[in-house]
Every structure is written in structure tokens, then in C-alpha cells.
Design an enzyme around this catalytic site. Structure first.
Site, PDB file in Angstrom:
ATOM      1  N   SER A 162       0.909  -1.271  -0.170  1.00  0.00           N
ATOM      2  CA  SER A 162      -0.353   0.036   0.081  1.00  0.00           C
ATOM      3  C   SER A 162       0.786   1.244   0.116  1.00  0.00           C
ATOM      4  O   SER A 162       1.883   1.215   0.270  1.00  0.00           O
ATOM      5  CB  SER A 162      -1.220  -0.005   1.147  1.00  0.00           C
ATOM      6  OG  SER A 162      -0.398   0.630   2.206  1.00  0.00           O
ATOM      7  N   LYS A 163       0.150   2.280  -0.307  1.00  0.00           N
ATOM      8  CA  LYS A 163       0.901   3.653  -0.410  1.00  0.00           C
ATOM      9  C   LYS A 163       1.867   3.940   0.824  1.00  0.00           C
ATOM     10  O   LYS A 163       2.820   4.637   0.471  1.00  0.00           O
ATOM     11  CB  LYS A 163      -0.206   4.644  -0.401  1.00  0.00           C
ATOM     12  CG  LYS A 163      -0.418   5.348  -1.638  1.00  0.00           C
ATOM     13  CD  LYS A 163      -1.507   6.492  -1.484  1.00  0.00           C
ATOM     14  CE  LYS A 163      -1.694   7.317  -2.681  1.00  0.00           C
ATOM     15  NZ  LYS A 163      -2.502   8.506  -2.415  1.00  0.00           N
ATOM     16  N   ARG A 164       1.432   3.412   2.046  1.00  0.00           N
ATOM     17  CA  ARG A 164       2.189   3.987   3.117  1.00  0.00           C
ATOM     18  C   ARG A 164       3.308   2.925   3.469  1.00  0.00           C
ATOM     19  O   ARG A 164       4.183   3.287   4.233  1.00  0.00           O
ATOM     20  CB  ARG A 164       1.404   3.911   4.563  1.00  0.00           C
ATOM     21  CG  ARG A 164       0.678   5.157   4.426  1.00  0.00           C
ATOM     22  CD  ARG A 164      -0.457   5.258   5.559  1.00  0.00           C
ATOM     23  NE  ARG A 164      -1.653   4.093   5.275  1.00  0.00           N
ATOM     24  CZ  ARG A 164      -2.270   4.384   4.255  1.00  0.00           C
ATOM     25  NH1 ARG A 164      -2.632   5.499   3.967  1.00  0.00           N
ATOM     26  NH2 ARG A 164      -3.294   3.419   4.114  1.00  0.00           N
ATOM     27  N   ASP A 165       3.536   2.036   3.037  1.00  0.00           N
ATOM     28  CA  ASP A 165       4.626   0.659   3.048  1.00  0.00           C
ATOM     29  C   ASP A 165       6.057   1.287   2.506  1.00  0.00           C
ATOM     30  O   ASP A 165       5.923   1.908   1.331  1.00  0.00           O
ATOM     31  CB  ASP A 165       4.265  -0.718   2.275  1.00  0.00           C
ATOM     32  CG  ASP A 165       3.040  -1.179   2.857  1.00  0.00           C
ATOM     33  OD1 ASP A 165       2.735  -1.210   4.038  1.00  0.00           O
ATOM     34  OD2 ASP A 165       2.263  -2.009   2.267  1.00  0.00           O
TER      35      ASP A 165
END
Ligand code: GLU
Length: 530
Positions: A308-311
Site C-alpha cells: 500500500s501507499k504507506r508501505d
């Protein structure tokens, strides 16, 4: 219903016809089999690792076949757009070797401009073109307006920001909604006139003629043979501000721009039935589609999760900061994209990845697993084969930006730095110490006296370490040869109650505080920090 009249009422200012537009987009003159691909991001922020995937595939397929790879900016959703994101995206992709032949480019003034004759390449500048095709659909009875009042619209927008994929207002086949849809289709010319006179906005919907009971066979180049239920949803073509949805805009653009292969995320697969219908209604030839599975990662418990975007590893800027060489990231992507890449690379270690015959058939249909360990392995191999000069240049460049103090050491001593990186380089089995440029400092920082904290193992008495180092320093003579030097270390060991001989130590470990290897290690840590 007089469809021509309806079309003229809805689009009074549109005077061009689809044929006029088509004349401005002549078929491309390309060799047989040449593929025309595009990367069509919505510039909503940073470049995601998952975005480098379709763009690398598009770039490879086009350039491998003598075709064209172009960049189209899909900026129809003003609410989601981020200032400067398109420019950032172009720079980042170029950094990873993804270069476009045509499309949106950064001009001399630093702003986005067009290169090529199939533009404009920014959807926000293509409004009038979409309206010509929209008007045509109305003229043919294939699309109709649904009016609403501004108040209703505001209420709808408040709940439904991402109107395209997520819009549930008509999607769910609940009978009430279906009824509303069927009723909306019955709009009369008088009602249209009244609404227009009242200044009410309208969305334009496609009049779907599909039967979801019927399935259309479809071959996706990655997913294989599929059966797609026909579309029966009157989906939106133009939003109430006249801006097209993704569905409509991509159909018009991919047709006019001569796209042969659409490479996009599998989240679009559920919309495929709509697109098939739309291309048919517009009389366009459907391009080939490749729907790429989401990239996965393993979480702490070993379960597969979406990257995901935050990984860590999602944002391409992370890689620059962590000091990954673009060439390493590109090669890693190739290993993820084509299962036979590694084998090819082993057989052709000196060839650039651009010479690898990329093959759609060798792509996994179920998605790739992102793994830093694998990236590091790939990276170590590549860096081990670089010349010392190249490593020096790249490490220095990276360090000047991300670790200026260390960077200054390297930049001030380029010959010395190159000599350090030359250790164990070349030959059949080069050292594989570096996966990133950030690994350089712990590896060789001691040459510049900017080593990390000394790390002596816990179990040794600090005073043993201190005494050993002091004694060794007192006895040290630079003129000593290897043997004289080692004799001195042995003497130090004896003086502090450590065995000067490993055999003796192993025979009776309890009578010593430690051994010669431990003393050598104290010295090694003192000198190198490791
Ligand atoms: N703008 C779309 C997206 O970012 C593009 C999908 C496509 O390539 O057609 O998802």
C-alpha cells in the site's frame, strides 16, 4: 425522440463531427507488429512502485517492437490533482529509465508541454474533443442526459468523491435504482428544454443495451481467457461539469492516439464490460488489454498483503533516499516481471536489461511479491560488477546529497575512494558488500575516520579491551612486518590473561579470560568500528 434535436440542445456549441477530429489524428505509420503503448497516470502525488510496473512494461513492449510509448496525463479529477505531481512523475520515471517518445514532456520553461501530433496529451485540455464524440452518441440515441438540481448534485458530491469507480448510485442492480434508470431514459424533449431553461446541470449517461446474463468471451493478455458479462449499466460519460469520466476519456484518447496495448491495474477489470460496449458504440477498434495484478508484500506474520501507499518501498523517492542505484531497481523489476529474466541475466551478465526479450506470456497473472531481500541480492550483484570509478561516482553523488559530511570526504579524495572500492573488485568472484550507496559508510567509513560507533561484544570486560588497546598502541611500530606485529598481539594477550594460542585455549578455556582471536577482534573494532 428527435435525437439530433436533443444533441443540438445539449451541445449547442459543438459544431465539429467525429470525422473532423479523426482527420487530425491520422493512423500512425509504423512497421508491422509495432506496439503503441502509453502510461496514463492521474497525477495525484508520488510515483508508486506499482506505477513503475505498467510503465516499464509499456516502455519495453513499445521499444522492443519499434513502436511508440507515450505519456498521457489523466487529470480530469481536479479534486485529486496535486500541483507539480506530473513534473515530478516525469523526472522520477526518467530516473528509472522510463523515457517517453511522445506525449506530455517538460518544456524548456519547466512546464508540461506536448511533444507529438496526437495531443493534447493532458486530458484537461481535451474537453472539446470529448464533447464532439458525446454529441455523436446522443445523435445516435446511445446516450442521454439526466438532469439534477445543483442542490441534489452538491449532496451527491458530498458523499461520493470518487465518482468513477466507486459510484454506487446506479451500480447496484437494486430494482429501485433500475427503475429510476429506466425512467430517466424516458426523458422528453420538453423536459430537456425546461431543465436547460432552469439552468439545471446534467450528466450524460450511456444507454446500455447489454444483458448481464450473456457473457462475452474476452482474452486479456495477462489474465488469459475471460468471460465478461455484458454491461447493462447506464454509466456516466460526462459529469455535470462537462468533464468526462475515465471510461469515456480513455476510450476516445486511446482510439485517437492509436494505442494498440492498454496496460493498467487489475482494478479496472470490473469496468471492462463498459469499455467493450463503449468502443463498440463509438465504432472504435478495441485495443488489446493487459490487466496487471496488485503488487503484494509479506507482513510481519508472513501473510501476503497489498503493497500500500504507506508501505516502505511504495514511494519511488524512498529508493533514492535509501541509496538504491536506478539500474538495480530496474533489474529487480525485470526479475519480477518475467520469470525467465534471471536465467537470461546469468547467461548474459554484461548485457543491459533492455536487450532481454521481454515476453508478455512470461508474466505472472496472480501478482508479484515485493521483497527487499531479493532487491538487495539483485543490487549486490549489479554493484559488484560495476567499475570502482562508477561506484565512486555514484556513492559520492548520493552521499553529497544524503550524508554531506561523508560525501565531502569522498569528494575531496576521489583517487583514494576509488582505490578503496577497487579492493576485491574485478575477477571472477567480486566482493558483494554493497546493496545500496548507504551501505558504503559502514563498509569503508573508517578509511576516513568517520566510522560508526565502535561495537565491542557485550561479554568482554571493558577494562580488558581498554588495557589491550593501550598495550598494543604502546608496542606498535609501523616498521614491523606481519610476523613481528602478530607476536606483539600475542604478547598483549598473555599480559591480560588471554590465551595466545587457540589450541591451548580450546584444551582448557576456563583458565583464560579469552583468547588471541578476541584480542585481534578488539583491535579490528578499534580500527574499523566493526
Ligand atoms: N488514469 C488511470 C489510473 O491512473 C489510468 C488507467 C489506464 O492506464 O488506463 O488508474
Amino acid at each position: 425522440m428527435d435525437y439530433q434535436l436533443l444533441a443540438d440542445l445539449l451541445f449547442p456549441n459543438v459544431t465539429e463531427t467525429p470525422a473532423d477530429i479523426e482527420a487530425k489524428y491520422p493512423p500512425r505509420q509504423l512497421p508491422e507488429g509495432a506496439k503503441v503503448t502509453r502510461f496514463a497516470p492521474s497525477p495525484t502525488g508520488f510515483v508508486h512502485f506499482g506505477g513503475l510496473f505498467p510503465s516499464t512494461i509499456g516502455e519495453r513492449l513499445a521499444h522492443q517492437s519499434g513502436g511508440v510509448f507515450y505519456l498521457r496525463i489523466e487529470d480530469t479529477d481536479a479534486k485529486r490533482e496535486v500541483e507539480g505531481a506530473a513534473e515530478g512523475l516525469i523526472h522520477t520515471l526518467a530516473h528509472y529509465g522510463v523515457k517517453f517518445d511522445e506525449g506530455a514532456v517538460i518544456g524548456e520553461n519547466g512546464c508540461i508541454c506536448d511533444k507529438g501530433i496526437y495531443g493534447p496529451y493532458k486530458q484537461s485540455e481535451r474537453g472539446p474533443i470529448y464533447h464532439v464524440f458525446a454529441k455523436q452518441l446522443v445523435t445516435e440515441g446511445k446516450a442521454y442526459p439526466v438532469f439534477t438540481t445543483q442542490a441534489e448534485l452538491d449532496a451527491l458530491n458530498a458523499v461520493d468523491k470518487k465518482a468513477e469507480i466507486k459510484a454506487k448510485d446506479w451500480h447496484e442492480d437494486q430494482s429501485a435504482q433500475r427503475e429510476a434508470m429506466l425512467k430517466a431514459r424516458e426523458i422528453t424533449i420538453d423536459e430537456v428544454k425546461e431543465n436547460l431553461a432552469a439552468g439545471n446541470p446534467f450528466v450524460l449517461r450511456l444507454l446500455a443495451d447489454g444483458d448481464p446474463e450473456k457473457k462475452v468471451p474476452f482474452t486479456d493478455l495477462i489474465k488469459g481467457k475471460l468471460e465478461i458479462p455484458e454491461n447493462d449499466e447506464d454509466f456516466v460519460l460526462l459529469k455535470s461539469d462537462g468533464i468526462p469520466t475515465y471510461h469515456f476519456a480513455h476510450a476516445v484518447d486511446d482510439h485517437l492516439m492509436g494505442t494498440t496495448h492498454v496496460i493498467r491495474g487489475e482494478e479496472w477489470l470490473p469496468s471492462l464490460a463498459k469499455h467493450i460496449m463503449l468502443f463498440r458504440y463509438l465504432g472504435f477498434r478495441l485495443p488489446k488489454y493487459m490487466h496487471i495484478a496488485q503488487i503484494m508484500r509479506l507482513d510481519e506474520n508472513g501473510n501476503k498483503k497489498k503493497l500500500s501507499k504507506r508501505d516502505m518501498g511504495a514511494n519511488m523517492d524512498d529508493y533514492s533516499r535509501m541509496g538504491y542505484a536506478p539500474a538495480c531497481v530496474c533489474e529487480y523489476i525485470m526479475t519480477l516481471l518475467n520469470s525467465n529474466y534471471e536465467e537470461w541475466h546469468m547467461q548474459n551478465p554484461d548485457k543491459p536489461y533492455t536487450e532481454f526479450p521481454f515476453n508478455i506470456k512470461k508474466m505472472s497473472s496472480s501478482g508479484c511479491l515485493f521483497d527487499f531481500n531479493k532487491l538487495n541480492d539483485v543490487s549486490k550483484n549489479i554493484i559488484s560488477r560495476m567499475s570502482a570509478e562508477e561506484v565512486t561516482q555514484q556513492v559520492t553523488e548520493w552521499a553529497l546529497r544524503y550524508d554531506p559530511e561523508f560525501g565531502a570526504h569522498l569528494a575531496n579524495n576521489p583517487a583514494f575512494t576509488t582505490a578503496i572500492f577497487a579492493i576485491g573488485r574485478g575477477g571472477k568472484k567480486p566482493r558483494k558488500d554493497l546493496a545500496t550507496w548507504a551501505d558504503a559508510k559502514p563498509y569503508m567509513g573508517f578509511f576516513f575516520d568517520c566510522k560508526q560507533e565502535d561495537e565491542y561484544p557485550e561479554q568482554f570486560d571493558r577494562s580488558d579491551i581498554k588495557t589491550a588497546l593501550e598495550k598494543f598502541r604502546a608496542s606498535y611500530d609501523h616498521a614491523d612486518d606481519m610476523n613481528a606485529w602478530f607476536e606483539k598481539i600475542k604478547a598483549v594477550a598473555r599480559e591480560i590473561g588471554y590465551a595466545d594460542d587457540m589450541k591451548a585455549y580450546k584444551a582448557d578455556p576456563t583458565s583464560y579470560r579469552g583468547n588471541i582471536a578476541d584480542v585481534s577482534m578488539f583491535l579490528r573494532v578499534a580500527v574499523t568500528g566493526k
